[in-house]
Motif scaffolding. Sequence first.
Motif, PDB file in Angstrom:
ATOM      1  N   VAL A  83       0.810  -1.230   0.000  1.00 10.18           N
ATOM      2  CA  VAL A  83       0.000   0.000   0.000  1.00 10.18           C
ATOM      3  C   VAL A  83       0.838   1.273   0.000  1.00 10.18           C
ATOM      4  O   VAL A  83       0.289   2.373  -0.124  1.00 10.18           O
ATOM      5  CB  VAL A  83      -0.980   0.028   1.200  1.00 10.18           C
ATOM      6  CG1 VAL A  83      -1.883  -1.191   1.182  1.00 10.18           C
ATOM      7  CG2 VAL A  83      -0.244   0.148   2.527  1.00 10.18           C
ATOM      8  N   VAL A  84       2.165   1.149   0.130  1.00  6.86           N
ATOM      9  CA  VAL A  84       2.987   2.353   0.322  1.00  6.86           C
ATOM     10  C   VAL A  84       2.879   3.302  -0.871  1.00  6.86           C
ATOM     11  O   VAL A  84       2.834   4.527  -0.694  1.00  6.86           O
ATOM     12  CB  VAL A  84       4.459   1.978   0.604  1.00  6.86           C
ATOM     13  CG1 VAL A  84       5.116   1.257  -0.563  1.00  6.86           C
ATOM     14  CG2 VAL A  84       5.257   3.226   0.989  1.00  6.86           C
ATOM     15  N   LYS A  85       2.813   2.774  -2.090  1.00  2.00           N
ATOM     16  CA  LYS A  85       2.722   3.639  -3.266  1.00  2.00           C
ATOM     17  C   LYS A  85       1.465   4.499  -3.209  1.00  2.00           C
ATOM     18  O   LYS A  85       1.523   5.727  -3.365  1.00  2.00           O
ATOM     19  CB  LYS A  85       2.725   2.806  -4.545  1.00  2.00           C
ATOM     20  CG  LYS A  85       2.499   3.635  -5.805  1.00  2.00           C
ATOM     21  CD  LYS A  85       2.404   2.742  -7.031  1.00  2.00           C
ATOM     22  CE  LYS A  85       2.037   3.555  -8.266  1.00  2.00           C
ATOM     23  NZ  LYS A  85       1.874   2.701  -9.465  1.00  2.00           N
ATOM     24  N   ASP A  86       0.324   3.873  -2.959  1.00  2.00           N
ATOM     25  CA  ASP A  86      -0.935   4.616  -2.916  1.00  2.00           C
ATOM     26  C   ASP A  86      -0.939   5.644  -1.794  1.00  2.00           C
ATOM     27  O   ASP A  86      -1.448   6.761  -1.953  1.00  2.00           O
ATOM     28  CB  ASP A  86      -2.113   3.656  -2.733  1.00  2.00           C
ATOM     29  CG  ASP A  86      -2.362   2.805  -3.972  1.00  2.00           C
ATOM     30  OD1 ASP A  86      -1.907   3.206  -5.062  1.00  2.00           O
ATOM     31  OD2 ASP A  86      -2.988   1.737  -3.840  1.00  2.00           O
ATOM     32  N   VAL A  87      -0.347   5.279  -0.650  1.00  2.00           N
ATOM     33  CA  VAL A  87      -0.299   6.195   0.490  1.00  2.00           C
ATOM     34  C   VAL A  87       0.534   7.431   0.150  1.00  2.00           C
ATOM     35  O   VAL A  87       0.116   8.570   0.394  1.00  2.00           O
ATOM     36  CB  VAL A  87       0.276   5.486   1.738  1.00  2.00           C
ATOM     37  CG1 VAL A  87       0.556   6.490   2.845  1.00  2.00           C
ATOM     38  CG2 VAL A  87      -0.706   4.427   2.229  1.00  2.00           C
ATOM     39  N   ILE A  88       1.715   7.216  -0.418  1.00  3.60           N
ATOM     40  CA  ILE A  88       2.594   8.346  -0.744  1.00  3.60           C
ATOM     41  C   ILE A  88       1.978   9.223  -1.832  1.00  3.60           C
ATOM     42  O   ILE A  88       2.007  10.454  -1.742  1.00  3.60           O
ATOM     43  CB  ILE A  88       3.992   7.855  -1.153  1.00  3.60           C
ATOM     44  CG1 ILE A  88       4.694   7.210   0.051  1.00  3.60           C
ATOM     45  CG2 ILE A  88       4.840   9.012  -1.698  1.00  3.60           C
ATOM     46  CD1 ILE A  88       6.069   6.651  -0.259  1.00  3.60           C
ATOM     47  N   LEU A  89       1.392   8.601  -2.853  1.00  5.77           N
ATOM     48  CA  LEU A  89       0.776   9.392  -3.927  1.00  5.77           C
ATOM     49  C   LEU A  89      -0.381  10.237  -3.400  1.00  5.77           C
ATOM     50  O   LEU A  89      -0.592  11.369  -3.837  1.00  5.77           O
ATOM     51  CB  LEU A  89       0.295   8.475  -5.046  1.00  5.77           C
ATOM     52  CG  LEU A  89       1.384   7.855  -5.938  1.00  5.77           C
ATOM     53  CD1 LEU A  89       0.775   6.881  -6.931  1.00  5.77           C
ATOM     54  CD2 LEU A  89       2.172   8.932  -6.664  1.00  5.77           C
ATOM     55  N   GLN A  90      -1.121   9.687  -2.441  1.00  7.16           N
ATOM     56  CA  GLN A  90      -2.225  10.437  -1.847  1.00  7.16           C
ATOM     57  C   GLN A  90      -1.717  11.669  -1.104  1.00  7.16           C
ATOM     58  O   GLN A  90      -2.343  12.734  -1.118  1.00  7.16           O
ATOM     59  CB  GLN A  90      -3.008   9.530  -0.889  1.00  7.16           C
ATOM     60  CG  GLN A  90      -4.190  10.225  -0.222  1.00  7.16           C
ATOM     61  CD  GLN A  90      -4.845   9.356   0.839  1.00  7.16           C
ATOM     62  OE1 GLN A  90      -4.178   8.735   1.644  1.00  7.16           O
ATOM     63  NE2 GLN A  90      -6.172   9.312   0.821  1.00  7.16           N
ATOM     64  N   LEU A  91      -0.569  11.521  -0.469  1.00  5.57           N
ATOM     65  CA  LEU A  91      -0.025  12.601   0.353  1.00  5.57           C
ATOM     66  C   LEU A  91       0.932  13.516  -0.411  1.00  5.57           C
ATOM     67  O   LEU A  91       1.323  14.565   0.101  1.00  5.57           O
ATOM     68  CB  LEU A  91       0.710  12.015   1.569  1.00  5.57           C
ATOM     69  CG  LEU A  91      -0.154  11.199   2.532  1.00  5.57           C
ATOM     70  CD1 LEU A  91       0.724  10.524   3.580  1.00  5.57           C
ATOM     71  CD2 LEU A  91      -1.201  12.087   3.201  1.00  5.57           C
ATOM     72  N   LYS A  92       1.293  13.133  -1.620  1.00  3.44           N
ATOM     73  CA  LYS A  92       2.291  13.875  -2.391  1.00  3.44           C
ATOM     74  C   LYS A  92       2.046  15.381  -2.469  1.00  3.44           C
ATOM     75  O   LYS A  92       2.985  16.166  -2.317  1.00  3.44           O
ATOM     76  CB  LYS A  92       2.399  13.283  -3.799  1.00  3.44           C
ATOM     77  CG  LYS A  92       3.390  14.026  -4.695  1.00  3.44           C
ATOM     78  CD  LYS A  92       3.392  13.451  -6.108  1.00  3.44           C
ATOM     79  CE  LYS A  92       4.250  14.291  -7.040  1.00  3.44           C
ATOM     80  NZ  LYS A  92       4.230  13.775  -8.421  1.00  3.44           N
ATOM     81  N   PRO A  93       0.808  15.844  -2.686  1.00  4.72           N
ATOM     82  CA  PRO A  93       0.601  17.303  -2.782  1.00  4.72           C
ATOM     83  C   PRO A  93       1.011  18.066  -1.522  1.00  4.72           C
ATOM     84  O   PRO A  93       1.259  19.274  -1.580  1.00  4.72           O
ATOM     85  CB  PRO A  93      -0.906  17.427  -3.035  1.00  4.72           C
ATOM     86  CG  PRO A  93      -1.302  16.129  -3.638  1.00  4.72           C
ATOM     87  CD  PRO A  93      -0.447  15.109  -2.957  1.00  4.72           C
ATOM     88  N   LEU A  94       1.084  17.363  -0.395  1.00  9.50           N
ATOM     89  CA  LEU A  94       1.415  18.015   0.874  1.00  9.50           C
ATOM     90  C   LEU A  94       2.884  17.886   1.243  1.00  9.50           C
ATOM     91  O   LEU A  94       3.351  18.550   2.162  1.00  9.50           O
ATOM     92  CB  LEU A  94       0.566  17.395   1.999  1.00  9.50           C
ATOM     93  CG  LEU A  94      -0.950  17.492   1.838  1.00  9.50           C
ATOM     94  CD1 LEU A  94      -1.639  16.669   2.911  1.00  9.50           C
ATOM     95  CD2 LEU A  94      -1.404  18.940   1.901  1.00  9.50           C
ATOM     96  N   LEU A  95       3.614  17.012   0.542  1.00  7.52           N
ATOM     97  CA  LEU A  95       5.005  16.752   0.904  1.00  7.52           C
ATOM     98  C   LEU A  95       5.904  17.844   0.346  1.00  7.52           C
ATOM     99  O   LEU A  95       5.848  18.182  -0.832  1.00  7.52           O
ATOM    100  CB  LEU A  95       5.441  15.386   0.361  1.00  7.52           C
ATOM    101  CG  LEU A  95       4.672  14.185   0.920  1.00  7.52           C
ATOM    102  CD1 LEU A  95       5.100  12.898   0.220  1.00  7.52           C
ATOM    103  CD2 LEU A  95       4.860  14.071   2.426  1.00  7.52           C
TER     104      LEU A  95
END
Length: 296
Positions: A83-95
């Motif tokens: 699930v790490v890919k989906d989690v990071i992509l979801q949060l990417k705009p905030l990183l």
Amino acid sequence: MSTPVPIPTESYNLGFIGAGKMAESIARGVVKSGVLPASQIRTAHLATARRTAFESFGVKVLSHNIEVVKESDVVIFSVKPQVVKDVILQLKPLLSEKQLLVSVVAGVKLKDLQVRSVEFFPYSVHLYMSITVEEWAGHSRFIRVMPNTPAAVGVAASVISLGTAATKDDGELIANLFGAIGKVWTANEKLFDAITGLSGSGPAYIYLAIEALADGGVAAGLPRDLALGLASQTVLGAASMAVNVGKHPGQLKDDVASPGGTTIAGIHELEKSGFRGILMNAVVAAAKHSRELSQS
């Protein structure tokens, strides 16, 4: 590439994406050792049991990972590999590159965390040009850490590898953080498959050895509880000797094995059964499988 903004070593906020047992072990160790107060640590979860586990030692538990990222200077991803890919992509705009990102996700390489895939498009009849079409985090201020399960009792063996934009100071900050749950080494990420085979899988080999020693004690006439206690404490003591007295394990073995004694008789049986080779083969097999999994 601009120079990353330094993370304030004493006042930074630490966030965990994923609130499982490993995240809990790290957070508990950090608080217990005084590296950071609980008030500077946060995670997110909806399940009561996981919220209670973190809140029991003062960590702030939020309702969503988005809130964790917004409030954190250092973000540790501690989720399952699938699930790490989906989690990071979801949060990417905030990183942001002002944040230091850390992964303890097994088997996921820095190149995947930073820039995931490249596609090739025709440029002419014979030439193709490549462009990166998918980024996970959007920047490379990432550090990969491989702890092992003894993190739960504060004696992990952890290895860190720095991403392309992570600084020396970033590495020292994370080494200090993970030093709260055990010992820390720094290594090139190309060694991580071998590290998986040794320290990642190694605790299971030792549990098997403890069980076998206890079974031997029972076969020799000891009560089960006494045999298991003696086996566990013997392994703990031997490991402490190997770490602390400054002698090679071979010398420590020789110190115990007196001429014609009981220990050398036992060692002889281990050697006849290929004990060393079996352990070596286990490490090599686990490392090979780790390499195969990371390439799939």
